[in-house]
Write a protein that holds these residues in place. Structure first.
Motif, PDB file in Angstrom:
ATOM      1  N   GLU A 185    -114.580  14.856  27.514  1.00  0.00           N
ATOM      2  CA  GLU A 185    -114.088  13.085  27.095  1.00  0.00           C
ATOM      3  C   GLU A 185    -114.546  12.237  28.447  1.00  0.00           C
ATOM      4  N   ARG A 186    -115.539  12.838  29.603  1.00  0.00           N
ATOM      5  CA  ARG A 186    -115.958  11.581  30.748  1.00  0.00           C
ATOM      6  C   ARG A 186    -117.372  12.104  30.642  1.00  0.00           C
TER       7      ARG A 186
ATOM      8  N   MET B 209    -116.296  21.478  37.872  1.00  0.00           N
ATOM      9  CA  MET B 209    -116.639  22.203  36.391  1.00  0.00           C
ATOM     10  C   MET B 209    -118.852  21.257  35.982  1.00  0.00           C
TER      11      MET B 209
ATOM     12  N   GLY C   5    -111.118  19.292  40.053  1.00  0.00           N
ATOM     13  CA  GLY C   5    -111.377  20.400  39.354  1.00  0.00           C
ATOM     14  C   GLY C   5    -112.522  20.639  38.269  1.00  0.00           C
ATOM     15  N   GLU C   6    -112.331  19.240  37.794  1.00  0.00           N
ATOM     16  CA  GLU C   6    -114.106  18.061  37.096  1.00  0.00           C
ATOM     17  C   GLU C   6    -114.893  18.570  37.768  1.00  0.00           C
ATOM     18  N   GLN C   7    -115.157  18.196  39.182  1.00  0.00           N
ATOM     19  CA  GLN C   7    -116.406  17.959  39.787  1.00  0.00           C
ATOM     20  C   GLN C   7    -116.994  19.309  39.648  1.00  0.00           C
TER      21      GLN C   7
ATOM     22  N   GLU D 151    -103.954  20.524  47.613  1.00  0.00           N
ATOM     23  CA  GLU D 151    -104.907  22.322  48.044  1.00  0.00           C
ATOM     24  C   GLU D 151    -105.285  22.870  48.996  1.00  0.00           C
TER      25      GLU D 151
ATOM     26  N   GLN E  93    -108.393  17.621  49.745  1.00  0.00           N
ATOM     27  CA  GLN E  93    -108.651  18.629  49.094  1.00  0.00           C
ATOM     28  C   GLN E  93    -110.009  18.744  49.871  1.00  0.00           C
TER      29      GLN E  93
ATOM     30  N   ASN F 101    -106.407  19.950  35.240  1.00  0.00           N
ATOM     31  CA  ASN F 101    -108.113  19.583  36.583  1.00  0.00           C
ATOM     32  C   ASN F 101    -107.555  18.293  35.462  1.00  0.00           C
ATOM     33  N   GLY F 102    -107.830  17.234  36.755  1.00  0.00           N
ATOM     34  CA  GLY F 102    -107.246  15.605  36.090  1.00  0.00           C
ATOM     35  C   GLY F 102    -106.119  15.232  35.668  1.00  0.00           C
TER      36      GLY F 102
ATOM     37  N   HIS G 218    -103.311  25.538  42.748  1.00  0.00           N
ATOM     38  CA  HIS G 218    -104.002  26.680  41.961  1.00  0.00           C
ATOM     39  C   HIS G 218    -103.959  27.113  41.599  1.00  0.00           C
TER      40      HIS G 218
ATOM     41  N   ASN H  92    -112.850  19.327  29.377  1.00  0.00           N
ATOM     42  CA  ASN H  92    -112.931  18.450  29.660  1.00  0.00           C
ATOM     43  C   ASN H  92    -113.589  16.821  29.872  1.00  0.00           C
TER      44      ASN H  92
END
Ligand SMILES: Nc1ncnc2c1ncn2[C@@H]1O[C@H](COP(=O)(O)OP(=O)(O)OP(=O)(O)O)[C@@H](O)[C@H]1O
Ligand SMILES: Nc1ncnc2c1ncn2[C@@H]1O[C@H](COP(=O)(O)OP(=O)(O)OP(=O)(O)O)[C@@H](O)[C@H]1O
Ligand SMILES: [Mg+2]
Ligand SMILES: [Mg+2]
Lengths: 620, 259, 233
Positions: free
Chosen positions: C125-126, C141, C137-139, B171, B86, B39-40, B204, C122
């Motif tokens: 860090e942000r 989380m 994906g970060e969203q 995705e 996405q 991710n990221g 993913h 993750n």
């Protein structure tokens, strides 16, 4: 030099009240997404309430106490309005609340008139600050210095509240997705009410604070509204430092304007706004607007379908009744219905770009009045015959729309709405202040139809043909690929752009199309009345159209003209009474609460419930 | 044979963050290429640059020999590139089939037409496209009420509307049921075989990636760290560490299930 | 701990949930499985009262919560992680977490920012990034982390593994198992069967809004026919 500094100080002092009202508006908009047109009314209430309190409370403490109390009282009135009027309609389509607040304006206007009477009130001077001090030889009122000192504290306090406290974070979160904030355990309805209280209290405070400088009168609600919108937009929606900066700029500009260019005062701030938004589409310190967030938009709009046989039958019957009108009713009804039809075309044109394109315009009257003025000027200066003038009116309006649309569409959302408002004001001040050509306040008169159409009945049929034709054309456009492309651009710009649709251009064409149709309505209007005055270009006229569209039902295809007929009819009837504003305002609020989908939307639902209309399989 | 898409030294910074850092690769005709990474890692950013939503900080993107870096999305689309997002983007006020018709209308450049009824235009073609993604039975439903997985399939149908030579899918199977995921990618693979289009996609779900891709690239912190066949990637130490994980927990649960 | 009795939910006239009856006991992880459009999300929303069930009751810790406003439900310890993420894009990561924060709750873990950052490195860090500048994906989380900040006793997770890298999914599965040990109860909607099998004790399968199977994971595994019929695996 001394004069210069004194003027700057006056501007800074004036900025105080303006900032408070503007920051209140910005806060309320930020959280509730309600463009609170009634904000000027709360400002006015603050002045009147403050005045009465100052009469009652003596001394220095009394004066300042009265100001604070006025803020509190107005805040409480705001809470009452929020709970009684707005809460029932939060779930309605976005911006629908706008109509409700318009109703509130009318109600407050008449209530103020009832309580305080029609005469202007002269504000008492602040005890202890009645004198002046001299700066470089120029007199500056002490009260101005006090205002200059107070405002930054209010600004910093507010800024701290919003950016540094938990409540502020919640407020900003609710701005974006109130339902989610609720699901995280925050009582969002009280958050809303709290924000409404704060916003209205600020407006009331502003109104009371400016009493010693300006007093209280019944026009102050509308007169500050324009400036407040401009400040909020120039500063950037939701930015408090921005609002402060903009309030200062506008106030100082006004002071200088009055001194050096009194001819242009009305236009000046709107020109500044246009320039700022051309360079920074989201205001000086604003962030990009995100439209269409979760939990605020009401239920999703339904797919559109061409009308079924029953509706067609209904509309045909209606048209036949209308077409036969001159046969069974008097001259008065014929003239009245002509007016109503013209207004319906005007409303339908706005409805097209608003409903299909999501383009909320606060300045649509520019094209209605623009078309009317174009026709009137052609007749007055070029002796153009009616037939040609009726062609050139929409053409001129369309040309104006091309230019105005190009500028306005660089921004989106509220900023777009404000730019259209600015252009509306610009055209209005042009008509108003350029007396040599436009006749100024006296307007242009003696614009009559050609001989063959001068009979009311014949003109009725002319208007009937053009208005019905225009409305049907707008409707066809909605069903055509063009209307679909417009909706696509509104629903998902990203997807539209990623599938080859130039969304800006589609919107631009739609804007021009709507402007052209409004111009046609304006042309018809001027020949029906025989005259034209600047008030047809006024913001109030644009608001009328907007209200009508929401009242009729934005998310329906016929909302524009149905709302138009209802509003124009009701207004014509009610204006015969003394407190007609109160009645009309209550009526509007009533309709809004009972039928938050607008008249057509509610009728459709009712029709479905009793089985008259077929319910779509996925009806929500 | 010259590649359909050829990317050279593509980079994009957000302030100090190097979201995509000096990425180069080629995509051959008819190839199904997967781009995976934590991710990221910069996958969506990469896609956005290929499709014109974002301007690269530097680097070139050549589509059949023409540089498209920095072009507007709608121009790139007209050159034969389709994409899915996405986070789905559909026209919620329209029906399912109208969503597809809209892309067809745009493709045939009838956007400004006023004389015809949009809901009648290209309906058959749109229904055929919905048929290929298995959505024909929902054609006249209101798009706003679709379940998430169905929206994804609708997006694929929309992306196929203008017979693209290249399909970018971010995705594509997110939010779908396992069997449908495989089915959708199978479908994509079939379409690709039939029409000779190329596909670049991120995912993913490793079941999907390993089952269908011809080749896999792995992105980590903006940089390509590995590239190769399914087996090479699956067994690559570094990829396992930063992305695949050990899978021990799931394997244990799986074993339980069969025990 | 949570019980649904005869719950029927509608969107307008569309009947989406049809007579749901199941319960989730304290400290258990129950997976809600079903195809796309089966009604999993609607079930979660009906529990949160974001969609009000037309008939039937939802009981939580012995109280009938049907008809409550959703903030009251949340205040009682139910946390909701929506499938569409719905993070506040105009707020920073830290502020997003702040919105989710609630006072400590008896018998529940009291989460701090550092604890959720340990769970999702993750995000650490942000911390000062705006929500809109996060990857998909970060969203995802962040949505989970935000809900944890409310110290829930019961958490509704709508497809949490969606769009998350396999390493992190595994990490998350471990985290859920850990949370379960600490006494958290979970209702999980999942398409990723590996994930569901690794963490769930109980299973509820719904199809077209009607519940088809309620039982333990072992029961389901003993009946592969049910699995094949109602889940598309
Ligand atoms: N507008 C932005 N401003 C600042 N940083 C950004 C912006 N957009 C993305 N980023 C950062 O760039 C990095 C790459 O993001 P990207 O969306 O490309 O990741 P991704 O590989 O698609 O991840 P995922 O699999 O989670 O979707 C992320 O760390 C993200 O936080
Ligand atoms: N706002 C809405 N209005 C009308 N119908 C809706 C709405 N939201 C969902 N539905 C319908 O309700 C049904 C159940 O939807 P729901 O989102 O609960 O499914 P789900 O099991 O969560 O699916 P997925 O796995 O795709 O997320 C679907 O048929 C969907 O089309
Ligand atoms: Mg991504
Ligand atoms: Mg769901």
């Amino acid at each position: 030099m001394g004069l210069f500094i004194a003027q700057i100080l006056t501007g800074l002092a004036n900025a105080g009240a303006l900032f408070m009202v503007a920051s209140g508006l910005s806060l309320i908009f930020g959280v509730t997404r309600v463009v609170n047109f009634a904000h000027g009314s709360f400002y006015m209430l603050g002045a009147y309430v403050g005045y009465s309190l100052m009469q009652a409370l003596p001394g220095v403490a009394g004066f300042w106490g009265a100001i604070l109390l006025a803020g509190l009282i107005v805040g409480v009135i705001g809470v009452i309005v929020e709970i009684c009027v707005l809460r029932p309609v939060y779930r309605a389509p976005e911006l629908f609340q706008l109509v409700a607040t318009f109703g509130v304006i009318l109600v407050i206007q008449d209530l103020t008139l009832m309580i305080w009477g029609p005469q202007d009130l002269l504000g008492p001077r602040a005890p202890g600050l009645k004198g002046i001090i001299r700066i470089m030889g120029e007199p500056v009122p002490q009260y101005d210095i006090a205002l200059i000192a107070i405002t930054p504290f209010v600004a910093i306090g507010l800024w701290y509240l919003i950016t540094r406290t938990r409540v502020g974070t919640l407020v900003r979160a609710a701005t974006q997705d109130r339902e989610m904030v609720g699901a995280l355990g925050v009582n969002q309805s009280w958050l809303f009410t709290g924000v409404f209280f704060l916003g209205c209290a600020l407006a009331g405070l502003g109104g009371a604070l400016q009493l010693p400088k300006g007093g209280a009168d019944l026009l102050m609600d509308f007169s500050i509204l324009g400036a407040v919108f401009v400040v909020v937009v120039i500063g950037g929606m939701g930015s408090l430092p921005g609002a402060y900066l903009a309030a200062v700029i506008i106030s100082i500009l006004n002071v200088f304007g009055v001194t050096y260019a009194p001819q242009s005062t009305l236009v000046l701030m709107f020109v500044v706004m246009v320039v700022v938004l051309m360079i920074r589409p989201f205001g000086l310190l604003g962030k990009e607007e995100v439209a269409g967030e979760h939990g605020q938009t009401g239920e999703p709009e339904r797919p559109i379908k061409p009308a079924g046989p029953r509706i067609r039958l209904l509309v045909t019957t209606l048209l036949v009744i209308l077409a036969l009108l001159p046969l069974y009713s008097g001259n008065f009804a014929v003239v009245l219905v002509t007016d109503i039809m013209i207004f319906c075309l005007f409303a339908a044109s706005l409805h097209f770009m608003l409903g299909q394109g999501g383009l909320v315009s606060f300045g649509h009257a520019a094209f209605f009045g623009g078309g009317a003025y174009a026709a009137a000027l052609l007749v007055t200066y070029a002796s153009t015959p009616m037939e040609l003038a009726l062609v050139l009116a929409p053409v001129s309006a369309g040309l104006a729309a091309i230019v105005i649309g190009w500028v306005c569409l660089r921004s989106t959302g509220v900023y777009f709405a404000m730019l259209t408002l600015a252009f509306g004001q610009l055209l209005w001040s042009l008509a108003f202040q350029w007396g040599d050509v436009t006749g100024g306040d006296d307007g242009l008169v003696n614009i009559w139809p050609s001989a063959w159409a001068s009979d009311n009945t014949v003109y009725y049929y002319l208007a009937f043909t053009l208005c019905v034709g225009g409305i049907l054309l707008l409707r066809q456009a909605a069903h055509a690929p063009f209307g679909y492309a417009l909706r696509a651009a509104r629903d998902s710009t990203r997807q539209a752009e990623a599938t080859g649709i130039n969304t800006k251009r589609v919107q631009w064409v739609a804007f021009t199309f709507a402007g052209t149709m409004a111009g046609l309505a304006g042309g018809l209007f001027v020949f029906s009345k025989g005259s034209i005055f600047p008030n047809e270009l006024e913001t109030a006229r644009s608001f009328d159209a907007l209200i009508v569209v929401f009242l009729g039902g934005v998310k329906t295809l016929s909302g524009g003209w149905v709302g138009g007929a209802f509003f124009e009819g009701a207004k014509d009837y009610l204006t015969r009474f003394e407190y007609w504003r109160l009645t009309l305002g209550l009526l509007i609020i009533f309709v809004v609460i009972l039928g938050p989908e607008g008249i057509v939307g509610s009728l459709r639902k009712a029709g479905e419930r009793i089985g008259l209309l077929k319910t779509p399989e996925d009806a929500t | 044979m010259s590649p359909i898409l050829s990317v050279r030294n593509l980079s994009r910074n957000f302030g100090a963050i190097k979201a995509v850092d000096d990425v180069s690769f080629d995509l051959a005709k008819g190839e199904l290429l997967a781009l995976i990474g934590p991710n990221g890692a910069g996958k969506s950013t990469c896609f956005n640059m290929l499709m014109g939503q974002l301007r690269p900080s530097s680097g070139t993107v050549q589509l059949m020999g023409k540089n498209i870096a920095g072009m507007q999305p709608r121009k790139i689309w007209r050159m034969g590139v389709g994409r899915t997002f996405q986070i789905t983007a559909t026209y919620v006020s329209m029906t399912v089939v109208e969503n597809v018709q809209m892309a067809l209308i745009s493709h045939h450049r009838r956007l400004y037409s006023l004389t015809s009824f949009a809901h009648k235009l290209y309906r058959d073609k749109a229904l055929a496209l919905l048929e290929t993604v298995g959505m024909a039975d929902q054609a006249d439903r209101h798009c706003a009420v679709l379940a998430y997985g169905d929206l994804k399939r609708l997006e694929l149908a929309v992306a196929l509307a203008h017979d693209p030579v290249l399909l970018l899918m971010d995705e594509p199977t997110a939010g779908m049921a396992p069997r449908e995921r495989i089915a959708l990618m199978q479908l994509t693979a079939d379409i690709l075989a039939q029409r000779g289009i190329s596909v670049l996609f991120t995912e993913h779900d490793m079941d999907v990636v390993f089952a269908h891709s011809h080749r896999i690239m792995v992105l980590n912190r903006g940089q390509l760290i590995a590239e190769g066949t399914v087996d090479e990637i699956r067994n690559n130490r570094q990829v396992q560490e930063v992305y695949l994980g050990g899978g021990t927990l799931f394997k244990a649960a799986e074993d339980d299930a069969h025990a | 701990m949570l019980e649904l009795k005869g719950v029927n939910s509608f969107y307008g006239k569309a009947h989406v949930l049809n007579d749901l009856n199941f319960s989730v006991d304290r400290g258990r992880v129950v997976a809600l499985l079903g195809r796309n459009g089966a009604g999993k999300t609607t079930t979660m929303k009906s529990i949160m009262q974001l969609v009000r069930p037309r008939t039937g009751t939802v009981t939580y810790q012995g109280q009938d919560i049907t008809g409550w406003s959703s903030h009251r439900v949340a205040r009682n310890g139910l946390g909701y992680v929506p499938e569409e993420r719905r993070i506040f894009t105009q707020l920073t990561v830290a502020e997003n977490l702040e919105v989710g924060r609630q006072p400590p709750r008896e018998g529940c873990t009291t989460w701090t920012e550092d604890m959720v950052f340990d769970l999702f490195p993750n995000l650490a860090e942000r911390r000062q990034n705006y929500g809109k500048a996060l990857s998909g994906g970060e969203q995802q989380m962040l949505t989970i982390a935000r809900t944890l900040m409310g110290n829930p006793a019961f958490i509704l997770l709508d497809e949490p593994s969606e769009g998350i890298a396999p390493v992190i999914v595994e990490q998350m599965a471990r985290a859920i198992l850990q949370l379960k040990q600490d006494g958290l109860t979970v209702l999980l909607s999942e398409q990723n069967l590996h994930f569901a099998q690794a963490v769930a004790d109980g299973v509820v399968i719904i199809e077209h809004g009607t519940q088809q199977f309620v039982g333990s994971l072992a029961d389901l595994q003993a009946h592969p026919d049910i699995r094949d019929q109602h889940l598309s695996i």
